[in-house]
Design an enzyme around this catalytic site. Structure first.
Site, PDB file in Angstrom:
ATOM      1  N   ASP B  58       0.824  -1.210   0.000  1.00  0.00           N
ATOM      2  CA  ASP B  58       0.000   0.000   0.000  1.00  0.00           C
ATOM      3  C   ASP B  58       0.854   1.254   0.000  1.00  0.00           C
ATOM      4  OD1 ASP B  58      -2.321  -1.532   0.087  1.00  0.00           O
ATOM      5  OD2 ASP B  58      -2.173  -1.729   2.246  1.00  0.00           O
ATOM      6  N   ASP B  85       4.531  13.198   0.738  1.00  0.00           N
ATOM      7  CA  ASP B  85       5.945  12.811   0.769  1.00  0.00           C
ATOM      8  C   ASP B  85       6.710  13.551   1.877  1.00  0.00           C
ATOM      9  OD1 ASP B  85       5.596  15.134  -0.850  1.00  0.00           O
ATOM     10  OD2 ASP B  85       7.563  14.842  -1.763  1.00  0.00           O
ATOM     11  N   HIS B 149       4.687  27.132  -3.069  1.00  0.00           N
ATOM     12  CA  HIS B 149       4.667  25.719  -3.473  1.00  0.00           C
ATOM     13  C   HIS B 149       3.245  25.395  -3.921  1.00  0.00           C
ATOM     14  CE1 HIS B 149       5.950  21.657  -3.768  1.00  0.00           C
ATOM     15  NE2 HIS B 149       5.459  21.205  -2.655  1.00  0.00           N
ATOM     16  N   ASP B 203      15.660  21.781  -3.036  1.00  0.00           N
ATOM     17  CA  ASP B 203      14.719  20.988  -3.835  1.00  0.00           C
ATOM     18  C   ASP B 203      15.226  20.787  -5.271  1.00  0.00           C
ATOM     19  OD1 ASP B 203      12.494  20.057  -5.227  1.00  0.00           O
ATOM     20  OD2 ASP B 203      11.201  21.775  -4.749  1.00  0.00           O
ATOM     21  N   HIS B 373      -2.023  23.423 -16.018  1.00  0.00           N
ATOM     22  CA  HIS B 373      -1.258  22.999 -14.848  1.00  0.00           C
ATOM     23  C   HIS B 373       0.089  23.711 -14.831  1.00  0.00           C
ATOM     24  CE1 HIS B 373       0.302  20.550 -11.632  1.00  0.00           C
ATOM     25  NE2 HIS B 373       1.348  20.226 -12.370  1.00  0.00           N
ATOM     26  N   HIS B 377       7.364  23.231  -8.207  1.00  0.00           N
ATOM     27  CA  HIS B 377       8.799  23.190  -7.906  1.00  0.00           C
ATOM     28  C   HIS B 377       9.584  24.139  -8.811  1.00  0.00           C
ATOM     29  CE1 HIS B 377       8.369  19.622  -5.314  1.00  0.00           C
ATOM     30  NE2 HIS B 377       7.417  19.274  -6.171  1.00  0.00           N
ATOM     31  N   HIS B 399      15.844  15.958  -2.460  1.00  0.00           N
ATOM     32  CA  HIS B 399      14.509  15.834  -3.045  1.00  0.00           C
ATOM     33  C   HIS B 399      14.601  15.570  -4.552  1.00  0.00           C
ATOM     34  CE1 HIS B 399      10.210  16.645  -3.753  1.00  0.00           C
ATOM     35  NE2 HIS B 399      10.042  16.580  -2.467  1.00  0.00           N
ATOM     36  N   ASP B 452       1.557  -2.968   4.232  1.00  0.00           N
ATOM     37  CA  ASP B 452       0.540  -3.706   3.477  1.00  0.00           C
ATOM     38  C   ASP B 452      -0.602  -3.974   4.445  1.00  0.00           C
ATOM     39  OD1 ASP B 452      -1.012  -5.333   1.927  1.00  0.00           O
ATOM     40  OD2 ASP B 452       0.471  -6.927   1.697  1.00  0.00           O
TER      41      ASP B 452
HETATM   42 ZN   LIG Z   1       8.034  16.928  -1.834  1.00  0.00          ZN
HETATM   43 ZN   LIG Z   2       5.596  19.197  -1.896  1.00  0.00          ZN
END
Ligand SMILES: [Zn+2]
Ligand SMILES: [Zn+2]
Ligand SMILES: [Zn+2]
Ligand SMILES: [Zn+2]
Lengths: 564, 564
Positions: B58, B85, B149, B203, B373, B377, B399, B452
């Site tokens: 998962d 994340d 962001h 980043d 879109h 980043h 990242h 899982d």
């Molecule tokens: Zn991120």
């Molecule tokens: Zn992010």
């Protein structure tokens, strides 16, 4: 029928029918069947690669049911070009119906290799055709027309039928400066357009992309610049094996910079051999060297041409990236060019290979900014030129997913073709064309047949469903012997699990599972439930509930209960 | 140590160590641990989504071994922003060590939802921070700095340590015209740069992309144009639930064009609720309507905001495409906008959803040409600005996958940072910084732990290997009972198969298999081979050979032999 303006005698006005057996709503396994009266012929017979959900499947071929039903009518197969999505299923077809095959020299060269592997080359009836040749197929005929594509010797077809001429572009682009051979024979398409074309079926692969596809020659210019930048390093270039012109340009650049060329990867070796044998690749003597002796040359004097541009797990480039290639060890002295774009779905595997190569210290050229790849398919402006010179009465976009077919339709509308003269068809649909009409008149069996190992069609939806279940949650086998008389447990229950949890770390769960099964079996014996199906279902249900409560997983449960 | 130029007293010059527990060589499960003397703190605690080869898994969380070993030293967790994340693994971490958590309001709003689901919200110590706030972490401190962001309330951190200041950008872009709130606080980064920054961690997600990332506002302009084009049709827009500003712009366009807004998809409903509650989304009264009553309004008066922009199989948009959505039936009256780019690996699933929607007759806007879109980043020019104003002595790109980290390194070199002042690190590596040096000083346990269902870490490489084997070739269970005394077969052998072939169509093969197993068992009995392992191995080997010869497949074979 008595229309005086018609110049075709009424008796010959048999409608032509087109059966789509593959290649619509997918890019892959192209196969189209034409029928007129008692005559039929097939254009292309390709394969598709399995989707992610077709676990364990090697490849996908069209459903030949309709072809087999009509085997006596089929006059032959004509091939547009040698890509897998156009010739890959031919061995499977010829095993069913051994009809004559027509294709250009390189196309048949690639077909021969396949038929040899399948052990049916000696029986096959292969006939070489050239652009301009006309093959008679009963009351229809097929004329080959030269086009540009990412493999040499690709052709379109002008199909003459009693109802009129149908033009099928096959895969094409307009390359005004091809590496070898001529530019696409636009003049012939224009002539046909002037004569009058009943219907056009055209390649939709790049219908989403505005503008023009660049000439293959532009890639050569990039190679030239990149070979300079490579300096003292070894150059490794991954590309599609079948792109003979790309390979030629790599060889040309190597010759220019005084480098030897070695070839890695089974399909690349195969295509280079066929290409040289048939004269599609010209390699000066002494340039090709065996990969085994490559280390005798300094790094700045070699180029390796390799497979693996899509990050395929078993390919040569991937093996190099994973330090798993028997002949080539990569490092900071390597300058690697991936001369291809990822096919949708392969972005992650290609990215993974790039990452691994970089970890070895290699420089990797993979972005679009260097123009190390051009497509083999026409973009919107080229598609409009084709529509504009062929001037078909009816238009059927082919060779694409729904979104590509749809965009191609929008382009055709923009060119003035009325909406009701455009048809987005589907696999299995039968399209009937008369001089004045185009309509869907029915459906025939069509779809995908899965090939897994030697098995053709023996993996179907139930097998795939089981594989998916096993893949996601694993397996629990429950084994017990019960006394044939009393129904009581004689040995077991034991539990064997695979792909579920580490049994050693889940002893408590496994013990609880065993206790539960024993209780279910004893309960069945007490209540004199002796029906196998019922007992197994109860074991499955009760155990499934326990496991889900404790793990939120639903492994496949196989109760095996033996009477002794 | 006696360097007179140094203004930091020698006794305080404890080196700072950075432990990368996630987020390098991957985009996902970001987690970084800082240590100085006896103090430690953690920045972010994210999750990753499983790769294709992690069958049935998962999600993936970092390995907390090192954290647990040092639980007494850990002063807290600071969070940069509310993406999965960066916060997704927090519940799993807090179950191990219940340390204070610091984050901005929206970030903690999203965290609260997660902790509630895991039943640990009441125990958690959540502390809201604002840009400019400084959190003391023993001998270190952390200052939050406002950044732009694709989710509101994202911050960078300036980490003060005895060795110097470390700047961690978190995920960021430079948006000069943000939808809500301020432009990124470049002035603060510049001040820190003037003071002197020991190291920058930045980043790398878009380090491959030249130029600038466009402002989120540009998407609003596209929406305006597309809402006009939609005319009488219903508008359905799929985007990332967490992109609150995108959702705001959709709502603004809807208000402008007099349309009601309904929300579909669990995570979208969740984020819209939190966003409104905390004041990040402003929705005029009467604009939001329940999806249940949507059909009361004419098509041209509604907009549906939905999840599924990545073609996720269970998402609302995918269900609409597959005619499987309980509330929404799509057709030619729908104008659908996918306001997201496919994350690498999702191209095929997104394409599939587009194709299916088009088959229903929907118009679908999904290409880049409409600018529906923008990324969250920084692209290359923005990354260079950050490097240029922070002017770090040392630079560690984070990242990103190797290719992103590598490109970011190339950019930094181009900005004049010496190669030996740049480090591409790896998960598990320990980087030590002193005022004058940066070096790798060791490794600690780090990697991925698979979740899982309820199991955390109980699915490992053996379980995955078995799942892969089962997925590709299926399973054969061989069952037999043998006499405990003589070793002869009493019942069976029987064969149960799953995911291998249709048994009904392979009766001959199954009969041959049974005969073979019987022969093996009898042979063992004859030769008095009574060792279980040996008998099972012989069954497995001989049967495997037969099946491979006949099918070119290698199913998993489970011999189950019972003694009675
Ligand atoms: Zn991120
Ligand atoms: Zn992010
Ligand atoms: Zn092709
Ligand atoms: Zn093709």
């Amino acid at each position: 029928k008595q229309d005086k303006r018609s110049r075709i005698p009424a008796k010959d006005q048999k409608p032509v029918r087109i059966y789509y057996l593959g290649g619509l709503n997918e890019i892959g396994k192209n196969m189209t069947l034409f029928e007129c009266g008692d005559d039929m012929f097939i254009v292309d017979c390709g394969l598709a690669f399995p989707d992610d959900d077709m676990l364990g499947v090697d490849l996908v071929i069209p459903d030949f049911t309709f072809v087999e039903r009509n085997k006596d009518k089929i006059r032959g197969v004509v091939l547009t070009h040698g890509h897998e999505d156009h010739i890959g299923s031919l061995p499977y077809l010829l095993k069913q119906i051994n009809v004559p095959v027509y294709g250009t020299r390189l196309t048949l060269g690639l077909v021969e290799g396949k038929l040899r592997e399948h052990g049916i080359l000696n029986k096959a009836k292969l006939n070489v055709i050239h652009p301009g040749d006309v093959v008679q197929m009963g009351c229809m005929s097929v004329e080959a027309i030269h086009v540009n594509h990412s493999i040499p010797d690709a052709v379109a077809f002008a199909i003459r039928t009693p109802s009129g001429t149908i033009v099928m572009t096959g895969d094409f682009k307009i390359d005004c400066t091809p590496i070898q051979g001529e530019m696409i024979d636009l003049a012939r398409f224009a002539e046909l357009g002037k004569e009058g074309v009943l219907a056009l079926m055209a390649d939709s692969t790049n219908a989403e992309r505005p503008g023009y596809t660049k000439s293959e020659r532009s890639v050569g210019e990039s190679f030239d610049a990149l070979f300079k930048k490579a300096e003292h390093r070894r150059i490794i270039i991954a590309t599609f094996a079948s792109n003979v012109h790309r390979v030629q340009q790599i060889i040309d650049a190597a010759v220019h910079y005084g480098r030897k060329v070695a070839v890695s990867g089974r399909s690349m070796v195969n295509v280079v051999n066929i290409g040289m044998e048939l004269g599609y690749l010209s390699v000066p003597d002494g340039v090709l060297v065996d990969i085994d002796v490559l280390n005798r040359y300094p790094k700045d004097q070699v180029v390796i041409i390799t497979t693996g541009s899509q990050g395929e797990p078993m390919s040569a480039l991937t093996r190099m990236a994973m330090s798993d290639h028997r002949k080539v060890v990569v490092g900071p002295d390597d300058y690697i060019i991936i001369s291809a774009n990822p096919i949708p779905g392969n972005e992650k595997t290609v990215g993974h290979v790039v990452n691994e190569l970089m970890k070895h210290g290699c420089e990797v050229v993979y972005e679009k900014m260097y123009e190390v790849h051009v497509s083999g398919h026409a973009c919107q402006e080229e598609l409009k030129i084709m529509l504009g010179i062929v001037k078909p009465k009816f238009f059927i976009p082919v060779h694409g997913e729904q979104k590509h077919l749809h965009k191609h339709m929008v382009l055709a509308k923009g060119m003035g073709i009325p909406a009701d003269h455009i048809l987005i068809s589907e696999i299995g649909k039968v399209v009937e064309l008369t001089p004045n009409s185009m309509k869907v008149v029915g459906t025939v069996p069509a779809g995908r047949v899965l090939v897994d190992g030697l098995g053709v069609g023996d993996v179907g939806s139930i097998v795939l469903r089981d594989r998916k279940h096993l893949a996601e949650d694993g397996l629990i086998v429950v084994v017990a012997s019960i006394d044939a008389e009393s129904g009581f447990v004689v040995s077991g229950p034991d539990i064997v699990s695979r792909g579920f949890v580490y049994v050693r770390e889940s002893e408590m769960l496994m013990d609880d599972a065993k206790r539960l099964v024993r209780r279910v079996l004893e309960d069945c014996a007490d209540k004199n439930v002796r029906e196998w199906g019922t007992i197994k279902n109860r074991v499955r249900e009760d155990l499934s509930r326990l496991l889900y409560e404790r793990t939120k997983r639903s492994p496949m449960i196989l109760p095996i209960i033996m009477e002794v």
